[in-house]
Design an enzyme around this catalytic site. Structure first.
Site, mmCIF file in Angstrom:
data_model
loop_
_atom_site.group_PDB
_atom_site.id
_atom_site.type_symbol
_atom_site.label_atom_id
_atom_site.label_comp_id
_atom_site.label_asym_id
_atom_site.label_seq_id
_atom_site.Cartn_x
_atom_site.Cartn_y
_atom_site.Cartn_z
ATOM 1 N N GLU A 155 0.652 -0.958 -0.051
ATOM 2 C CA GLU A 155 -0.417 -0.823 0.108
ATOM 3 C C GLU A 155 0.975 1.324 -0.187
ATOM 4 O O GLU A 155 0.314 2.268 0.483
ATOM 5 C CB GLU A 155 -1.110 0.498 1.308
ATOM 6 N N LYS A 214 -15.238 -1.368 2.591
ATOM 7 C CA LYS A 214 -14.540 -1.737 0.818
ATOM 8 C C LYS A 214 -16.209 -2.274 0.017
ATOM 9 O O LYS A 214 -16.637 -3.627 0.363
ATOM 10 C CB LYS A 214 -14.268 -2.855 1.603
#
Length: 428
Positions: free
Chosen positions: A205, A338
């Site tokens: 990430e 999400k």
């Protein structure tokens, strides 16, 4: 003219080199919408199913040809001729076609690709940006970013138990300024780590994952970086943690291997967090307890829920049924959103709306396996969610979301709003 005339899916690669599903929806007018589905590394037990082939001869068993086939043959056969603008009805049809609680017949990756591509095709058909199509004239709030700049736990091979350390430039006056501040802190942290002799390679990430000695040292180097970048911790910049406590939980206790007293009960872990909150400008803790330790979540919420944002990710998995139970029990005060945890756009929007009605905040999030798809940038503005978690100021699969938000901010012009510290409306 918004009639669906073709739906086509293919297997592409995500940011970790694993296959994922990309879907294109074509309309009678010639408009086309394309969506690529993200994939998580650490996943909640009750997430909708991400369908993988399990064929060891292809992509180590991680191929998604079954999901692709479900789009091209099962879903397409049902949805051709539908109006793409009938988003709720389309998503309901997908849910009915699948017929299972966790999307295990068609796969949430197949369903989400179609759901998002339909919305994008409709926006294209109407000549609108996706955030305008989804949010109308009211979708105009740019989010406060959570920039994941330092990793531990399951995301790193080091002595840090906490999985993600994030900075939130809450003192900024605009998204553009917040992103600049975050990027400057990211570069300052690189210099701080180099000075201490640590590795500065980045993870999935975009955050650094050096071999730090402890959770405390991780917080200290971030504080040093904030100051080195010219900002005041607690005033200009706040901190957020993703503990991913399910990874630390076994036999009723939490194992923080690098603390003086490693094994902790939920009450002791809550005291550990309270001590950190007292000493550092921490405003948000995500997954501070294991997803099945609801008693622990209640202890944490009762002690810190008025002081900081307590975010449920694995706890709620963007599922309104589970989320409602948490709201009713007074557990957490925020939900992580999400898209691929639930599998359709409509269900995602319902989860965000449920959060607002209950006085919870909603944080729109990426996954560790991402693509160049920027849907979540438009989604967070369309819903005025106010916060986005999409990695560091590094790696194109992360930065593309930030760049899309910069474009949206420019497009909105004077209509754009950015609330900074005020996004934590339930802590006032």
């Amino acid at each position: 003219m918004s009639e669906i005339v073709d739906i086509y899916a293919r297997e592409i690669l995500d940011s970790r080199g694993n296959p994922t599903v990309e879907v294109e929806v074509f309309l009678e007018s010639g408009a086309m919408g394309r969506a690529a589905v993200p994939s998580g590394a650490s996943t909640g037990e009750r997430e909708a199913l991400e369908m993988r082939d399990g064929d060891a001869a292809r992509y180590l068993g991680k191929g998604v040809l079954k999901a692709v086939d479900n789009v091209n043959n099962v879903i397409a056969a049902e949805l051709l001729g539908w109006e793409s603008t009938e988003q709720t009805a389309l998503d309901q049809k997908l849910i009915e076609l699948d017929g299972t609680e966790f999307k295990s017949t068609l796969g949430a990756n197949a369903m989400l690709g179609v759901s998002l591509a339909c919305a994008k095709a409709s926006a294209e058909e109407l000549g609108l940006s996706l955030y305008q199509y989804l949010g109308g004239p009211n979708g105009r709030e740019l989010p406060l970013p959570m920039l994941n700049i330092l990793n531990g736990g399951a995301h790193a091979d080091n002595n840090v138990d906490i999985q993600e350390f994030m900075v939130m430039p809450a003192g900024a006056d605009s998204f553009k300024e917040a992103l600049r501040m975050g990027a400057e802190i990211f570069h300052a942290l690189k210099s701080v780590l180099k000075k201490r002799g640590y590795n500065t390679a980045v993870g999935d990430e975009g955050g650094f994952a050096p071999d730090l000695k402890s959770n405390e040292e991780a917080l200290e180097v971030i504080m040093e970086a904030i100051k080195a970048a010219g900002y005041k911790p607690g005033e200009d910049v706040l901190l957020a943690l993703d503990v991913a406590a399910s990874e630390l939980y076994a036999d009723g206790k939490y194992n923080l291997a690098n603390e003086a007293q490693p094994l902790k009960t939920a009450a002791e872990l809550t005291d550990f967090y309270a001590d950190l909150v007292d000493r550092y400008p921490i405003i948000s803790i995500e997954d501070g307890m294991a997803e099945n330790d609801w008693d622990g979540w209640k202890i944490l919420t009762d002690k810190l829920g008025k002081r900081i944002q307590i975010v449920g990710d694995d706890l709620f998995v963007t599922n309104t049924k589970i989320f409602k139970e948490g709201i009713d029990k007074g557990i957490a005060n925020s939900i992580l959103i999400k898209l691929n945890q639930i599998g359709t756009l409509t269900e995602t929007l319902e989860a965000i709306e449920m959060a607002k009605r209950a006085g919870y905040t909603a944080v729109v999030s990426h996954r560790s396996g991402e693509t160049e798809d920027t849907t979540i940038a438009d989604l967070v503005v369309a819903t005025n969610a106010g916060q986005i978690k999409t990695g560091s100021a590094c790696r194109t699969d992360r930065v593309c979301k930030y760049n899309q938000l910069l474009r949206i901010e420019d497009q909105l012009g004077e209509a754009a709003c950015f609330n900074g510290k005020d996004v934590f409306y339930n802590l006032r």
